[in-house]
Design an enzyme around this catalytic site. Structure first.
Site, mmCIF file in Angstrom:
data_model
loop_
_atom_site.group_PDB
_atom_site.id
_atom_site.type_symbol
_atom_site.label_atom_id
_atom_site.label_comp_id
_atom_site.label_asym_id
_atom_site.label_seq_id
_atom_site.Cartn_x
_atom_site.Cartn_y
_atom_site.Cartn_z
ATOM 1 N N ASP A 67 50.042 -87.923 -48.709
ATOM 2 C CA ASP A 67 49.285 -86.484 -49.318
ATOM 3 C C ASP A 67 48.416 -86.982 -50.478
ATOM 4 O O ASP A 67 48.534 -88.145 -50.918
ATOM 5 C CB ASP A 67 50.162 -85.642 -49.422
ATOM 6 C CG ASP A 67 51.360 -85.814 -50.438
ATOM 7 O OD1 ASP A 67 51.292 -87.178 -50.902
ATOM 8 O OD2 ASP A 67 52.313 -84.953 -50.985
ATOM 9 N N TYR A 69 46.659 -87.557 -54.181
ATOM 10 C CA TYR A 69 47.044 -87.726 -55.314
ATOM 11 C C TYR A 69 47.226 -86.293 -56.100
ATOM 12 O O TYR A 69 46.541 -85.298 -55.912
ATOM 13 C CB TYR A 69 46.313 -88.630 -56.474
ATOM 14 C CG TYR A 69 46.022 -90.024 -55.761
ATOM 15 C CD1 TYR A 69 47.228 -90.788 -55.850
ATOM 16 C CD2 TYR A 69 44.935 -90.348 -55.462
ATOM 17 C CE1 TYR A 69 47.041 -92.017 -55.260
ATOM 18 C CE2 TYR A 69 44.609 -91.556 -54.965
ATOM 19 C CZ TYR A 69 45.559 -92.500 -54.996
ATOM 20 O OH TYR A 69 45.511 -93.673 -54.361
ATOM 21 N N PHE A 80 44.064 -92.542 -50.512
ATOM 22 C CA PHE A 80 44.367 -93.744 -51.384
ATOM 23 C C PHE A 80 43.181 -94.043 -52.511
ATOM 24 O O PHE A 80 43.095 -94.646 -53.400
ATOM 25 C CB PHE A 80 44.332 -95.224 -50.694
ATOM 26 C CG PHE A 80 45.718 -95.224 -49.737
ATOM 27 C CD1 PHE A 80 46.593 -95.501 -50.677
ATOM 28 C CD2 PHE A 80 45.587 -95.290 -48.502
ATOM 29 C CE1 PHE A 80 47.936 -95.661 -49.718
ATOM 30 C CE2 PHE A 80 46.760 -95.176 -47.993
ATOM 31 C CZ PHE A 80 47.816 -95.609 -48.582
ATOM 32 N N HIS A 192 54.669 -99.871 -47.154
ATOM 33 C CA HIS A 192 53.672 -99.169 -47.776
ATOM 34 C C HIS A 192 53.182 -99.935 -49.065
ATOM 35 O O HIS A 192 54.281 -100.671 -49.690
ATOM 36 C CB HIS A 192 54.279 -97.792 -48.209
ATOM 37 C CG HIS A 192 53.355 -96.835 -48.908
ATOM 38 N ND1 HIS A 192 52.853 -96.862 -50.020
ATOM 39 C CD2 HIS A 192 52.512 -95.670 -48.376
ATOM 40 C CE1 HIS A 192 51.905 -95.769 -50.434
ATOM 41 N NE2 HIS A 192 51.777 -95.154 -49.479
#
Length: 227
Positions: A67, A69, A80, A192
């Protein structure tokens, strides 16, 4: 909140989903949250930036995030990525570190990944909004239905495409798309890039060189991974 900012190129495949009761409930939920004075990120006009920049027939690589920031001024609709002048988040710093180790590209002084998106890298979060300072707050509200449809549409195309799946969350999402198992695609899985897991298999995974080798072998050029 409306879906008017979704470009016509994507609407052709997403309209049935956009008219569904679940997505109508999502619109009402966001309207209620905003009417209550809650800060929702990214801003309304940036929530579909990934789809606005990268058209369906231009997609060569899909990178799935979770989701947006949840800090002020960070999210702008690309997974990202952060705007110029915003401190580079830890996960993106690790992405840059792996990119440098993989392809020798020096780490960018900024975190804006629009250059990737303009080349056909679909930087798609699983959920497209979040409440300020409340990570994961809009999960399960309906966004997943829309983003599943986006991934399904890309996976169903015949053009060879690279799916870069970092972390179990992204991998589970892709696992629900049956077309991924049958299409002429490359699926790259790794941990991740967050500081909690990057040293458990993300570093050294070489996703950028693998993606370019696959694209080049299938006549789809390569991505200039410089930010």
């Amino acid at each position: 909140m409306t879906f008017e900012n979704i470009p016509s190129s994507w609407r052709a495949v997403l309209d049935p989903v956009l008219q569904s009761p679940d997505l109508q409930r999502l619109k009402q939920f966001l309207r209620t949250e905003e009417d209550a004075g809650k800060a929702i990120f990214p801003p309304r006009d940036q929530r579909f930036a990934a789809l606005e920049i990268t058209a369906p027939d231009a997609v060569r690589v899909v990178i799935l995030g979770q989701d947006p920031y949840h800090g002020h001024g960070q999210a702008h609709g690309l997974a990202f990525s952060v705007q110029h002048g915003v401190r580079i988040p830890p996960s993106l710093a690790n992405i840059y570190k792996e990119l440098e180790a993989d392809l020798g590209i020096p780490r960018a002084p900024h975190g804006k990944l629009t250059h990737w998106a303009e080349q056909g890298v679909l930087l798609l979060n699983n959920v497209l909004t979040v409440e300020a300072a409340s990570a994961g707050s809009h999960q399960g509200r309906g966004w997943e239905i829309l983003t599943d449809a986006v991934v399904q549409a890309v996976a169903a195309r015949r053009e060879p495409t690279v799916f870069i799946l970092w972390g179990s969350h992204a991998q589970k999402k892709a696992g629900r798309v049956a077309a991924l198992q049958n299409g002429p695609h490359l699926v790259l899985k790794a941990q991740h890039p967050s500081p909690l897991s990057a040293y458990k298999g993300f570093f050294g995974s070489k996703p950028f060189s693998q993606a370019n080798a696959f694209l080049k072998a299938h006549g789809r050029g390569t991505i200039d991974w410089r930010a």
